[in-house]
Motif scaffolding. Structure first.
Motif, mmCIF file in Angstrom:
data_model
loop_
_atom_site.group_PDB
_atom_site.id
_atom_site.type_symbol
_atom_site.label_atom_id
_atom_site.label_comp_id
_atom_site.label_asym_id
_atom_site.label_seq_id
_atom_site.Cartn_x
_atom_site.Cartn_y
_atom_site.Cartn_z
ATOM 1 N N LEU A 37 -67.984 -22.995 3.485
ATOM 2 C CA LEU A 37 -67.291 -22.475 4.673
ATOM 3 C C LEU A 37 -65.858 -22.978 4.599
ATOM 4 C CD1 LEU A 37 -69.915 -23.292 7.491
ATOM 5 C CD2 LEU A 37 -69.694 -21.198 6.138
ATOM 6 N N PRO A 87 -71.275 -14.029 14.130
ATOM 7 C CA PRO A 87 -70.316 -14.879 14.840
ATOM 8 C C PRO A 87 -69.952 -14.333 16.234
ATOM 9 C CG PRO A 87 -69.187 -13.581 13.177
ATOM 10 C CD PRO A 87 -70.664 -13.323 13.002
ATOM 11 N N THR A 140 -61.420 -21.733 5.709
ATOM 12 C CA THR A 140 -60.571 -20.715 6.318
ATOM 13 C C THR A 140 -59.575 -20.138 5.328
ATOM 14 O OG1 THR A 140 -59.260 -22.563 7.062
ATOM 15 C CG2 THR A 140 -60.622 -21.487 8.719
ATOM 16 N N LEU A 179 -70.248 -22.485 14.408
ATOM 17 C CA LEU A 179 -70.510 -22.077 13.027
ATOM 18 C C LEU A 179 -71.517 -20.920 13.032
ATOM 19 C CD1 LEU A 179 -70.885 -25.595 11.305
ATOM 20 C CD2 LEU A 179 -68.832 -24.168 11.513
ATOM 21 N N PRO A 180 -71.330 -19.924 12.157
ATOM 22 C CA PRO A 180 -72.245 -18.766 12.140
ATOM 23 C C PRO A 180 -73.541 -19.109 11.426
ATOM 24 C CG PRO A 180 -70.582 -18.493 10.462
ATOM 25 C CD PRO A 180 -70.257 -19.789 11.153
ATOM 26 N N ILE A 210 -65.696 -14.770 11.261
ATOM 27 C CA ILE A 210 -64.878 -15.400 12.297
ATOM 28 C C ILE A 210 -64.809 -14.414 13.451
ATOM 29 C CG2 ILE A 210 -62.550 -16.196 12.910
ATOM 30 C CD1 ILE A 210 -62.231 -17.272 10.122
ATOM 31 N N THR A 217 -64.874 -19.211 7.842
ATOM 32 C CA THR A 217 -65.324 -19.735 9.131
ATOM 33 C C THR A 217 -64.368 -20.819 9.576
ATOM 34 O OG1 THR A 217 -67.647 -19.420 8.560
ATOM 35 C CG2 THR A 217 -67.202 -20.980 10.296
#
Ligand SMILES: C[S@@+](CC[C@H](N)C(=O)[O-])C[C@H]1O[C@@H](n2cnc3c(N)ncnc32)[C@H](O)[C@@H]1O
Ligand SMILES: [Zn+2]
Length: 282
Positions: free
Chosen positions: A119, A18, A121, A147-148, A50, A141
């Motif tokens: 994904l 990220p 938080t 987005l990773p 993040i 995320t």
């Protein structure tokens, strides 16, 4: 290492750092990128990818309500509809704002060759998602940030009552990949919503249209509507796990619902859409 990161390890080809967007070179008790950025895998099996300040998501109280409510099976027809809307048998399925992983786990049960990634938080949600299915990994995320995920790597994205980021979705979907979106209609839980003084406005209609007009075309859109009989505790959980849970606690919601019959007849009403990238998008 063992089961803590086995599902994460299988996804190391689609995950990127990220911070620098570089390749992930090692996944064990931590996730490490080629440039040496390190992200610890939590004891409960999820990892936070993040880059900046972490945003919170659903609270522990909301997530516990979601866990109880979904395990009652009242929304299983939603996950069944999502599973049958997924056109591919194998590849990677990412559930953005996937919460506890309940729906994705049911999709993975129906599709034994899909690997799953939630994904979200919310740490309380991710803890549950990380252990909800052996082929599912859970990553913290922010859906509104980059987005990773590697570009053009994801076969299926899910967005079920959840935030979504059309630009990032278009970037990470593989050619031929699809986005399956579940949105509530204005009739969804209207019996409960009017008791708590909320009228659901279809605030996502414009967003949905924008999504379709820019990079995506809708290949299927079906309304799913059915009645459920909810005991008082279930009705409270159903409201608490939704947007109202950000503003009111269980006691306040219980008070607002006290004039309703117990059990109460409620309407589940959603639209399940399948969107595909336009060929000329990007
Ligand atoms: C209404 S819940 C739906 C959860 C799940 N899709 C389901 O249907 O069971 C919305 C989810 O989005 C998550 N969320 C909220 N803001 C987010 C963000 N900026 N990035 C990622 N997830 C977010 C919440 O933590 C919550 O788990
Ligand atoms: Zn890096």
């Amino acid at each position: 290492m063992g089961s803590r990161s086995a599902a994460l390890e299988r996804l190391s080809d689609v995950l990127v750092c990220p911070v620098c967007a570089g390749d992930i070179v090692s996944v064990s008790t931590s996730v490490v990128c080629a440039a040496g950025h390190v992200f610890d895998v939590a004891r409960q099996g999820y990892v936070s990818l993040i880059a900046g300040r972490a945003v919170s998501g659903d609270s522990a109280e909301m997530v516990a309500a979601r866990d109880r409510f979904l395990s009652s099976g009242h929304y299983d027809r939603i996950s069944d509809a999502v599973a049958s809307a997924v056109p591919t048998a194998s590849g990677v399925c990412v559930d953005v704002g996937g919460g506890t992983g309940y729906h994705l786990a049911r999709v993975l049960d129906a599709r034994p060759d899909l690997a799953g990634l939630v994904l979200d938080t919310s740490k309380p949600a991710l803890k549950r998602a990380a252990r909800s299915h052996e082929r599912m990994a859970a990553v913290a995320t922010d859906a509104w940030a980059a987005l990773p995920l590697r570009s053009s790597s994801i076969d299926v994205m899910l967005s079920i009552f959840a935030p979504r980021n059309p630009g990032e979705t278009a970037r990470v979907l593989a050619p031929g990949g699809v986005l399956v979106v579940v949105t509530p209609t204005t009739r969804h839980l209207s019996e409960l919503m009017s008791a708590v003084g909320l009228v659901r406005v279809d605030e996502r209609k414009e967003e949905r249209l924008a999504l379709q007009l820019r990079d995506f075309e809708t290949i299927r859109s079906d309304r799913l509507e059915y009645g459920v009989s909810l005991g008082r505790a279930e009705a409270i959980d159903d409201v608490l796990m939704g947007p109202s849970g950000h503003h009111a606690g269980a006691d306040e919601i219980a008070h607002a619902l006290s004039s309703l019959p117990d059990p109460v007849a409620a309407t589940v009403s959603v639209v399940v859409s399948v969107l595909r990238l336009r060929r000329d998008a990007g």
